[in-house]
Design an enzyme around this catalytic site. Structure first.
Site, PDB file in Angstrom:
ATOM      1  N   ASP A   1      39.282  37.321  32.557  1.00 35.01           N
ATOM      2  CA  ASP A   1      40.506  38.087  32.322  1.00 35.01           C
ATOM      3  C   ASP A   1      40.434  38.757  30.946  1.00 35.01           C
ATOM      4  OD1 ASP A   1      44.010  37.238  32.818  1.00 35.01           O
ATOM      5  OD2 ASP A   1      43.099  38.912  31.738  1.00 35.01           O
ATOM      6  N   ILE A   2      40.559  40.054  30.930  1.00 39.38           N
ATOM      7  CA  ILE A   2      40.421  40.806  29.674  1.00 39.38           C
ATOM      8  C   ILE A   2      41.525  40.456  28.677  1.00 39.38           C
ATOM      9  CG2 ILE A   2      41.773  42.844  30.367  1.00 39.38           C
ATOM     10  CD1 ILE A   2      39.437  44.524  29.092  1.00 39.38           C
TER      11      ILE A   2
ATOM     12  N   ASN B   1      47.417  54.550  33.490  1.00 41.64           N
ATOM     13  CA  ASN B   1      47.671  55.800  34.208  1.00 41.64           C
ATOM     14  C   ASN B   1      48.270  56.786  33.214  1.00 41.64           C
ATOM     15  OD1 ASN B   1      50.697  55.698  34.281  1.00 41.64           O
ATOM     16  ND2 ASN B   1      50.242  53.838  35.431  1.00 41.64           N
TER      17      ASN B   1
ATOM     18  N   VAL C   1      44.721  45.589  35.380  1.00 40.00           N
ATOM     19  CA  VAL C   1      44.489  45.406  33.935  1.00 40.00           C
ATOM     20  C   VAL C   1      45.738  45.799  33.155  1.00 40.00           C
ATOM     21  CG1 VAL C   1      43.144  46.260  31.971  1.00 40.00           C
ATOM     22  CG2 VAL C   1      42.004  45.779  34.132  1.00 40.00           C
ATOM     23  N   ASP C   2      46.319  46.945  33.522  1.00 43.46           N
ATOM     24  CA  ASP C   2      47.494  47.491  32.831  1.00 43.46           C
ATOM     25  C   ASP C   2      48.628  46.467  32.821  1.00 43.46           C
ATOM     26  OD1 ASP C   2      49.027  50.829  33.233  1.00 43.46           O
ATOM     27  OD2 ASP C   2      48.886  49.476  31.520  1.00 43.46           O
TER      28      ASP C   2
ATOM     29  N   VAL D   1      42.561  49.886  41.740  1.00 42.18           N
ATOM     30  CA  VAL D   1      43.496  50.780  42.449  1.00 42.18           C
ATOM     31  C   VAL D   1      42.903  52.174  42.631  1.00 42.18           C
ATOM     32  CG1 VAL D   1      45.709  52.001  42.128  1.00 42.18           C
ATOM     33  CG2 VAL D   1      45.575  49.537  41.742  1.00 42.18           C
ATOM     34  N   TYR D   2      42.137  52.619  41.638  1.00 37.90           N
ATOM     35  CA  TYR D   2      41.631  54.007  41.691  1.00 37.90           C
ATOM     36  C   TYR D   2      40.371  54.148  42.531  1.00 37.90           C
ATOM     37  CZ  TYR D   2      45.117  55.692  38.322  1.00 37.90           C
ATOM     38  OH  TYR D   2      46.291  56.054  37.698  1.00 37.90           O
TER      39      TYR D   2
HETATM   40  N1  APR Z   1      41.036  41.462  33.553  1.00 37.51           N
HETATM   41  C1  APR Z   1      39.885  42.127  33.828  1.00 37.51           C
HETATM   42  N2  APR Z   1      39.734  42.929  34.898  1.00 37.51           N
HETATM   43  C2  APR Z   1      40.791  43.058  35.724  1.00 37.51           C
HETATM   44  C3  APR Z   1      42.029  42.397  35.502  1.00 37.51           C
HETATM   45  C4  APR Z   1      42.110  41.569  34.356  1.00 37.51           C
HETATM   46  N3  APR Z   1      43.229  40.888  34.052  1.00 37.51           N
HETATM   47  N4  APR Z   1      42.888  42.756  36.516  1.00 37.51           N
HETATM   48  C5  APR Z   1      42.206  43.589  37.324  1.00 37.51           C
HETATM   49  N5  APR Z   1      40.947  43.777  36.873  1.00 37.51           N
HETATM   50  C6  APR Z   1      39.870  44.598  37.429  1.00 37.51           C
HETATM   51  C7  APR Z   1      40.033  45.089  38.836  1.00 37.51           C
HETATM   52  O1  APR Z   1      39.630  44.091  39.763  1.00 37.51           O
HETATM   53  C8  APR Z   1      39.077  46.280  38.820  1.00 37.51           C
HETATM   54  O2  APR Z   1      37.747  45.843  38.990  1.00 37.51           O
HETATM   55  O3  APR Z   1      39.801  45.774  36.631  1.00 37.51           O
HETATM   56  C9  APR Z   1      39.233  46.840  37.394  1.00 37.51           C
HETATM   57  C10 APR Z   1      40.162  48.058  37.291  1.00 37.51           C
HETATM   58  O4  APR Z   1      41.210  47.898  38.226  1.00 37.51           O
HETATM   59  P1  APR Z   1      42.717  48.409  37.925  1.00 37.51           P
HETATM   60  O5  APR Z   1      43.343  47.542  36.914  1.00 37.51           O
HETATM   61  O6  APR Z   1      43.380  48.567  39.263  1.00 37.51           O
HETATM   62  O7  APR Z   1      42.524  49.838  37.238  1.00 37.51           O
HETATM   63  P2  APR Z   1      42.176  51.260  37.884  1.00 37.51           P
HETATM   64  O8  APR Z   1      41.363  51.114  39.135  1.00 37.51           O
HETATM   65  O9  APR Z   1      41.634  52.062  36.744  1.00 37.51           O
HETATM   66  O10 APR Z   1      43.603  51.831  38.324  1.00 37.51           O
HETATM   67  C11 APR Z   1      44.516  52.173  37.320  1.00 37.51           C
HETATM   68  O11 APR Z   1      46.233  50.871  38.312  1.00 37.51           O
HETATM   69  O12 APR Z   1      47.361  49.150  37.294  1.00 37.51           O
HETATM   70  C12 APR Z   1      47.428  50.483  37.613  1.00 37.51           C
HETATM   71  O13 APR Z   1      48.768  51.428  35.861  1.00 37.51           O
HETATM   72  C13 APR Z   1      47.448  51.357  36.385  1.00 37.51           C
HETATM   73  O14 APR Z   1      47.998  53.306  37.661  1.00 37.51           O
HETATM   74  C14 APR Z   1      46.950  52.647  36.964  1.00 37.51           C
HETATM   75  C15 APR Z   1      45.886  52.195  37.951  1.00 37.51           C
END
Ligand code: APR
Length: 173
Positions: free
Chosen positions: A10-11, A24, A33-34, A124-125
């Site tokens: 977990d980051i 976003n 992550v956000d 998500v992306y």
């Molecule tokens: N720590 C590390 N990695 C994580 C965590 C965490 N706590 N939570 C999720 N991940 C991983 C996911 O499994 C994925 O491999 O981070 C990577 C990026 O996933 P997302 O967080 O969904 O980010 P992204 O694909 O860039 O989508 C961004 O999602 O949360 C919303 O507000 C954000 O609209 C934006 C979109």
């Protein structure tokens, strides 16, 4: 690429000068992550994001990054990077490359020596994991960033294995 390390975890646990957020364009939080970073950082992080200039709901265009204080996180800064939505935004490789480059440039400009990064756009992306890894390592492996200690926090499997394989093959190139 001796300055790049992968960890499965977990980051929000990162204790680095800067933590990169997968944000976003609104910079008003979300899931993944956000959501995790905002929960761990506390409301100050959202307040700092809201204070950034906004044009029609956009505080950070896709492919760019913005830097704020880190609230209660064990970091000095959060660098909010906006990656491409795969299959939606134009030229995803260029935009993903740009999101990492802007993040690393902000880290350098703010005197950071250690940076924690997520796999931007791989959740998500919807970015294909192996392609995203190749792009991430191509920019993070640039000699310009060799003084930065870069730690990618990958969330479990399969991404940790996929990214490890790509890093190993990149290193042997
Ligand atoms: N720590 C590390 N990695 C994580 C965590 C965490 N706590 N939570 C999720 N991940 C991983 C996911 O499994 C994925 O491999 O981070 C990577 C990026 O996933 P997302 O967080 O969904 O980010 P992204 O694909 O860039 O989508 C961004 O999602 O949360 C919303 O507000 C954000 O609209 C934006 C979109």
């Amino acid at each position: 690429m001796r300055n790049i390390t992968l960890v499965s975890g977990d980051i929000t646990a990162a204790r680095t000068d800067a933590i990169v957020n997968a944000a976003n364009a609104s910079l008003l939080g979300g899931g993944g992550v956000d959501g995790a970073l905002h929960r761990a950082a506390g409301p100050e992080l959202l307040e700092a994001c809201r204070a950034l200039p906004e044009v029609n709901g956009t505080r950070c265009p896709v492919g760019e990054a913005r830097i704020t204080p880190a609230g209660r996180l064990k970091a000095g800064y959060v660098i909010h990077a906006v990656g491409p939505r795969y299959g939606i935004d134009p030229d995803p490789p260029a935009l993903l490359h740009s999101a990492y480059r802007h993040s690393l440039e902000l880290a350098l400009a703010h005197g950071c020596s250690s940076v924690a990064l997520p796999a931007i756009s791989c959740g998500v992306y919807g970015y294909p994991l192996d392609e995203a890894a190749g792009i991430a390592f191509s920019i993070c492996g640039d000699p310009r960033y060799r003084e930065l200690t870069l730690t990618f926090y990958l969330f479990g499997e399969p991404i940790y294995s996929v990214w490890s394989d790509v890093l190993a093959s990149s290193a042997s190139d």
